[in-house]
Design an enzyme around this catalytic site. Structure first.
Site, PDB file in Angstrom:
ATOM      1  N   GLY A 252     -28.436  13.549  26.827  1.00 20.93           N
ATOM      2  CA  GLY A 252     -28.718  12.340  26.117  1.00 20.93           C
ATOM      3  C   GLY A 252     -27.788  11.882  25.032  1.00 20.93           C
ATOM      4  O   GLY A 252     -27.047  12.637  24.444  1.00 20.93           O
ATOM      5  N   THR A 253     -27.902  10.616  24.776  1.00 19.86           N
ATOM      6  CA  THR A 253     -27.183   9.902  23.728  1.00 19.86           C
ATOM      7  C   THR A 253     -28.191   8.996  23.040  1.00 19.86           C
ATOM      8  O   THR A 253     -29.179   8.601  23.648  1.00 19.86           O
ATOM      9  CB  THR A 253     -26.052   9.060  24.358  1.00 19.86           C
ATOM     10  OG1 THR A 253     -25.116   9.930  24.990  1.00 19.86           O
ATOM     11  CG2 THR A 253     -25.325   8.223  23.315  1.00 19.86           C
ATOM     12  N   THR A 254     -27.952   8.661  21.782  1.00 20.06           N
ATOM     13  CA  THR A 254     -28.752   7.629  21.135  1.00 20.06           C
ATOM     14  C   THR A 254     -27.840   6.455  20.809  1.00 20.06           C
ATOM     15  O   THR A 254     -26.646   6.630  20.585  1.00 20.06           O
ATOM     16  CB  THR A 254     -29.409   8.145  19.841  1.00 20.06           C
ATOM     17  OG1 THR A 254     -28.390   8.410  18.882  1.00 20.06           O
ATOM     18  CG2 THR A 254     -30.193   9.405  20.106  1.00 20.06           C
TER      19      THR A 254
ATOM     20  N   ALA B  18     -27.723   5.306  26.368  1.00 19.81           N
ATOM     21  CA  ALA B  18     -27.790   6.734  26.608  1.00 19.81           C
ATOM     22  C   ALA B  18     -27.543   6.984  28.092  1.00 19.81           C
ATOM     23  O   ALA B  18     -27.485   6.045  28.885  1.00 19.81           O
ATOM     24  CB  ALA B  18     -29.167   7.259  26.204  1.00 19.81           C
TER      25      ALA B  18
ATOM     26  N   ARG C 115     -36.622   4.667  27.346  1.00 15.39           N
ATOM     27  CA  ARG C 115     -36.459   5.607  26.240  1.00 15.39           C
ATOM     28  C   ARG C 115     -37.342   5.256  25.042  1.00 15.39           C
ATOM     29  O   ARG C 115     -37.154   5.802  23.962  1.00 15.39           O
ATOM     30  CB  ARG C 115     -34.990   5.627  25.793  1.00 15.39           C
ATOM     31  CG  ARG C 115     -34.063   6.431  26.676  1.00 15.39           C
ATOM     32  CD  ARG C 115     -34.192   7.924  26.369  1.00 15.39           C
ATOM     33  NE  ARG C 115     -33.788   8.195  25.000  1.00 15.39           N
ATOM     34  CZ  ARG C 115     -32.539   8.451  24.628  1.00 15.39           C
ATOM     35  NH1 ARG C 115     -31.572   8.495  25.523  1.00 15.39           N
ATOM     36  NH2 ARG C 115     -32.257   8.700  23.363  1.00 15.39           N
TER      37      ARG C 115
END
Length: 503
Positions: free
Chosen positions: A324-326, A402, A494
């Site tokens: 994941g990424t934000t 993400a 998300r």
């Protein structure tokens, strides 16, 4: 922050700090990332590269330093799983705190300490986990609670993992945020927190004091491309996400976008994604650091060669699918635009005792270190791609996502939906997506069954998903409509959100 007189950069920085609490499995002081800022008034866009760096300064590579393999499933309709490598040997030098400070120092308006206050309050008072947040805790549970410190931070009173409705308090992280508010990022790179990070390495490789003291934010000129009469501005090499998005949009304009949701549109996206994967073979990774890749790929000749390969329908190659990424996007009343992405990967399982700092596992991501061990201090490449689409009157769309290897496809599809198909930003983000993972073409829930039958008849191995799923990314964006009106949307996949203030 916007309501209190801050600008788009203040909003992005404060939201990034708040995400350290609300999305602590995926970001935090142990993360790395990028911020793309397009200032108002015709000033040039710049990218702050605060992604992670290879550790190892001041010590030889320790013999026998090993990572731990953890098998993680995405849940939902698919049996898709991914092996993540974690532990001290997977930790790269974090850049998030230094990057947020550097972006604020150059472009911010509000006092530094004010930007951290919401995150400090959230960490102390607690965040009630939504369904989407709890799902992240569930799929990453073996990593989050890999150690005793992780079990202390992320367990319920009965010893189980957190579930929807549970309240997560992070008082140690609140203390860390307060130190950053008072002393700035230096406390993490040369002060008390740096000593705690090094002590947590436990002699099994990992980060040194010299690594932290030497870390610097790098300012870069973004990559530029044209798509449907707009300029797309994104993250440049040595990261790969921005240039691959620019390349994909250039190809998509040439092969045709079709009608949104049609079989032609799905096939066009699939073939462009295959070509994005093909172009990463060979010397792509070394070219990211060597220079000249953008001018070669995005030239008329480079795009024509890509279109020719698409016409030949050469098969692609499967890619790993890390986590994941934000992301946060912002535009302010003055026309400043900011797009900021950060990530700890899937997390290393190494939580620095008493600090709430969960270190990244970027050295365990094959996609980032495929070329083998790098020189200490060298930046790793990344798929993260904060992006701004610019029209004749200024920013048209600020977007990021993400999803690691899938985030470039998510961003590309949202841009195509807004700029190419004319969808509003909320509909563009909610629209079902596709992802190529050879030999499969994953199609998210929401496509017409007849369309997918046509795609299968054209020879594609279609994997049907019944619903939307975070496997396909988590995109957040702000749209500037004709006349200057704003619209914002977050990705339901998300639990994202979009807010327009001052209206």
């Amino acid at each position: 922050m916007l309501e209190e007189g801050g600008n788009a950069v203040d909003a992005c920085v404060a939201a990034a700090f708040a995400a350290w609490v609300a999305e602590s499995p995926l970001t935090g002081p142990g993360a790395g990332g990028f911020a793309l800022v397009l200032p108002a008034g015709g000033r040039p866009a710049r990218v702050a590269d605060f992604f992670v760096a290879t550790p190892g300064m001041g010590r030889p590579v320790p013999p026998g330093a090993e990572m731990h393999a953890i098998d993680v499933g995405f849940g939902g309709d698919s049996e898709t799983t991914q092996v993540f490598n974690i532990g001290e040997a997977s930790c790269a030098v974090p850049g998030a705190a230094a990057g947020l400070e550097a972006v604020h120092r150059r472009y911010g308006r509000l006092p530094w300490g004010e930007l951290l206050q919401p995150a400090i309050e959230l960490a102390r008072s607690g965040v009630e986990l939504s369904k989407q947040q709890a799902h992240l805790h569930a799929i990453l549970d073996l990593i989050l609670r890999h150690t005793g410190e992780g079990r202390r931070v992320y367990s319920r009173p009965d010893g189980g993992r957190l579930v929807p409705g549970d309240e997560l308090r992070l008082p140690d992280l609140a203390d860390t945020l307060e130190q950053l508010a008072e002393s700035g990022a230096a406390v993490l790179y040369r002060g008390e927190l740096s000593a705690a990070i090094v002590d947590a390495m436990d002699g099994d490789g990992g980060i040194t004091r010299e690594d932290l003291a030497a870390y610097r934010v790098v300012w870069r000129r973004p990559v530029h491309a044209r798509f449907c009469g707009h300029e797309v501005v994104s993250n440049p090499p040595p990261s790969s996400g921005g240039i691959l998005i620019a390349y994909g949009l250039g190809l998509l304009e040439r092969v045709g976008t079709g009608h949104a949701g049609s079989a032609d549109a799905v096939v066009a996206l699939a073939e462009v994604m295959r070509e994005q994967t093909r172009v990463r073979d060979g010397g792509f990774t070394s070219a990211l650091h060597r220079g000249g890749l953008a001018s070669r790929l995005l030239s008329d000749e480079g795009l024509a060669a890509g279109v020719a390969r698409i016409a030949a329908q050469a098969p692609g190659r499967a890619e790993p699918a890390p986590a994941g990424t934000t992301h946060v996007s912002a535009v302010d009343v003055d026309g400043n635009a900011a797009s900021l992405s950060s990530s700890t990967g899937s997390g290393s399982g190494v939580i620095v005792p008493g600090t709430g700092i969960h270190l990244n596992n970027m050295l365990g991501e094959y996609d980032l270190v495929a070329g083998g061990p790098a020189t200490p201090g060298k930046r790793l490449t990344s798929m993260m791609a904060p992006t701004v689409v610019v029209g004749e009157e200024g920013p048209r769309l600020v977007v990021g996502s993400a999803g690691s290897v899938r985030l470039r496809g998510a961003i590309m599809q949202v841009i195509a939906n807004v700029v190419g198909h004319g969808l509003g930003v909320a509909d563009a983000i909610d629209f079902p997506r596709v992802h190529v993972d050879e030999p499969h073409l994953h199609c998210e829930g929401g496509f017409d069954a007849g369309v997918l039958e046509q795609v299968e008849a054209a020879g594609y191995d279609v994997v049907r998903w019944r619903r939307r799923n975070l496997f396909f990314g988590g995109t957040n964006a702000v749209e500037v409509l004709p006349g200057g009106e704003l619209a914002a949307a977050g990705d339901e996949r998300r639990g994202g959100d979009g807010v327009v203030v001052g209206v």
